[in-house]
Design an enzyme around this catalytic site. Structure first.
Site, PDB file in Angstrom:
ATOM      1  N   HIS A 185      33.413  33.815  34.820  1.00 33.63           N
ATOM      2  CA  HIS A 185      33.583  35.109  35.508  1.00 33.63           C
ATOM      3  C   HIS A 185      33.600  36.243  34.480  1.00 33.63           C
ATOM      4  O   HIS A 185      32.917  37.264  34.649  1.00 33.63           O
ATOM      5  CB  HIS A 185      34.873  35.087  36.338  1.00 33.63           C
ATOM      6  CG  HIS A 185      35.277  36.431  36.862  1.00 33.63           C
ATOM      7  ND1 HIS A 185      34.924  36.883  38.115  1.00 33.63           N
ATOM      8  CD2 HIS A 185      35.984  37.430  36.290  1.00 33.63           C
ATOM      9  CE1 HIS A 185      35.406  38.107  38.279  1.00 33.63           C
ATOM     10  NE2 HIS A 185      36.051  38.471  37.182  1.00 33.63           N
ATOM     11  N   GLU A 186      34.366  36.069  33.404  1.00 31.30           N
ATOM     12  CA  GLU A 186      34.434  37.111  32.368  1.00 31.30           C
ATOM     13  C   GLU A 186      33.060  37.329  31.730  1.00 31.30           C
ATOM     14  O   GLU A 186      32.670  38.458  31.440  1.00 31.30           O
ATOM     15  CB  GLU A 186      35.458  36.742  31.295  1.00 31.30           C
ATOM     16  CG  GLU A 186      36.899  36.660  31.809  1.00 31.30           C
ATOM     17  CD  GLU A 186      37.382  37.977  32.381  1.00 31.30           C
ATOM     18  OE1 GLU A 186      36.977  39.037  31.866  1.00 31.30           O
ATOM     19  OE2 GLU A 186      38.150  37.957  33.357  1.00 31.30           O
TER      20      GLU A 186
ATOM     21  N   GLU B 268      33.588  43.009  40.359  1.00 29.60           N
ATOM     22  CA  GLU B 268      34.249  41.702  40.466  1.00 29.60           C
ATOM     23  C   GLU B 268      33.394  40.732  41.280  1.00 29.60           C
ATOM     24  O   GLU B 268      33.267  39.567  40.923  1.00 29.60           O
ATOM     25  CB  GLU B 268      35.637  41.847  41.111  1.00 29.60           C
ATOM     26  CG  GLU B 268      36.621  42.614  40.252  1.00 29.60           C
ATOM     27  CD  GLU B 268      36.754  42.046  38.842  1.00 29.60           C
ATOM     28  OE1 GLU B 268      36.689  40.813  38.662  1.00 29.60           O
ATOM     29  OE2 GLU B 268      36.908  42.851  37.903  1.00 29.60           O
TER      30      GLU B 268
ATOM     31  N   ASP C 255      31.875  37.257  39.950  1.00 27.49           N
ATOM     32  CA  ASP C 255      32.122  36.004  40.669  1.00 27.49           C
ATOM     33  C   ASP C 255      30.804  35.285  40.974  1.00 27.49           C
ATOM     34  O   ASP C 255      30.703  34.068  40.827  1.00 27.49           O
ATOM     35  CB  ASP C 255      32.855  36.274  41.993  1.00 27.49           C
ATOM     36  CG  ASP C 255      34.365  36.398  41.792  1.00 27.49           C
ATOM     37  OD1 ASP C 255      34.843  36.135  40.674  1.00 27.49           O
ATOM     38  OD2 ASP C 255      35.060  36.768  42.767  1.00 27.49           O
TER      39      ASP C 255
END
Ligand SMILES: [Zn+2]
Length: 417
Positions: A280-281, A358, A362
């Site tokens: 995710h990061e 975000e 994701d």
């Protein structure tokens, strides 16, 4: 504009902002309390009724403390401006250095910063040793709190004073377009902080150890290769010294890029879950979210600095906010204090933009690692951080940088089927 109409505008914006924020906070508290007894169906297996109740109580306690914080800040702002506090500090500072000199400006700015810091101190102490401790999250000792505070103040003096001296000098020396120079200087300074923070500043507060060889490191290196990422290090930070909350983050850019895991995160998550969190990061990096944010903040701040350049010439700006003295330091202080009163309407826009990032991160993570692992990692993090699963939708859309848990997890689960 006259001074008194600007005072009226300022007070109206401050009052309206307070009312809206308190109304939102109350909605949020009521919504969370109304859902306190029932775990949402999607989380019924993974989150116990006790953990759900704890998250509700923790959320409510934090929002209520936030309201106190809001009221204290507003009271201080009124005291500083229409209460004449800034003018008093400015006059007092003139006893220690020639009025209008660089030294006078620095003493005045330091005095304002010190008073603001002192006013916030009781709440900061209560936040760690009252609220966070009550819910079992605080690991900070009074000695560490004092050490952190002393380091923070020293750092503010060592970095902040020369920085302010440069800004005040630019304002004086650069003619009518000084605000353009100050903006460029401010932008470069911010990039510099991003660059030196991981190597020089963060180690003053925490210990960083390279991630040890083992299954987790092998997994992470595999993920890096798949995603085509290079970085200068994988580190574990002793976050457990201060708090039980777990986290992981990317820091720096270019060659100084590194990944930092809180030790508390590695304790809680299985290697496959850590890998999914990291994916995710990486998604944020892949989509250049940091640079997009910096570009928008850079462009937006140019507009604000242009406005600052205009306001510095207007007597009503100073008089309307309770100062008879004008000059470089009062301009900066008044602008820094008054601007947030007028920019609250931007909050929901920035939050919404952040939430789209975000979702993008994701989606990227779900392509690089099993989405089910990210879901189980998120559920553990929501549970262990006592984050509410049932925020008020309106409150959440205004403030939340991350999508609500249920929405985020539903999207990820749709990808696993
Ligand atoms: Zn993210």
């Amino acid at each position: 504009m006259t001074s008194s109409s600007f005072t009226a505008l300022f007070l109206a914006a401050l009052g309206a902002g307070l009312l809206v924020r308190i109304w939102l906070a109350r909605r949020h508290v009521n919504h969370v309390l109304a859902h306190r007894e029932t775990v949402p169906a999607a989380f019924a297996v993974s989150i116990s009724a006790d953990a759900h109740r704890k998250a509700a109580d923790y959320t409510v306690a934090r929002v209520r403390l936030g309201i106190v914080d809001l009221l204290v800040s507003a009271a201080l702002l009124l005291l500083f401006t229409v209460g004449g506090g800034l003018q008093l500090l400015h006059a007092t500072a003139a006893r220690f250095a020639d009025a209008g000199s660089l030294g006078h400006g620095l003493i005045f700015i330091s005095a304002v910063a010190s008073v603001s810091w002192l006013a916030d101190l009781p709440l900061a102490i209560y936040r760690s040793f009252g609220l966070e401790a009550r819910f079992g999250f605080n690991r900070l000792t009074p000695a560490l709190f004092v050490a952190d505070t002393v380091k923070g103040v020293a750092l503010a003096a060592v970095i902040g004073l020369p920085l302010m001296a440069c800004v005040l000098w630019l304002m004086d020396a650069m003619g009518a377009l000084w605000w353009l120079y100050v903006w460029a200087f401010w932008l470069v300074f911010n990039l510099l902080v991003l660059l030196v923070y991981p190597t020089f500043i963060a180690p003053l507060f925490n210990k960083f150890k390279p991630l040890e060889d083992g299954p987790l490191k092998t997994r992470i290196e595999g993920l890096m290769r798949r995603c085509g990422f290079r970085l200068s290090g994988l580190y574990v930070m002793d976050g457990s010294r201060r708090s039980a909350h777990g986290n992981a983050y990317f820091t720096g850019f270019g060659a100084a890029k590194r990944i930092v895991f809180f030790d508390t995160l590695l304790d809680k998550l299985a290697p496959a879950e850590v890998e999914a969190v990291l994916a995710h990061e990486l998604g944020h990096y892949h989509h250049h979210h940091l640079w997009k944010r910096l570009a928008v903040i850079g462009a937006g701040s140019l507009a604000f600095f242009a406005l600052l350049g205009h306001l510095a010439e207007q007597d009503w700006f100073f008089n309307g906010l309770g100062m008879t003295s004008t000059g470089t330091a009062p301009t900066l202080v008044l602008f820094a204090l008054a601007l947030p009163v007028f920019t609250f309407p931007l909050t929901p826009l920035m939050s919404m933009w952040s939430r789209t990032h975000e979702f993008e991160a994701d989606a990227y993570a779900a392509r690089q690692a099993p989405a089910a692992e990210l879901v189980s990692a998120l559920v553990k993090l929501y549970r262990d951080n006592a984050s509410t699963l049932t925020p008020d939708p309106l409150y959440s859309s205004v403030y939340d940088s991350h999508p609500p848990a249920a929405v985020r997890i539903a999207r990820l689960q749709a990808r696993t089927q």
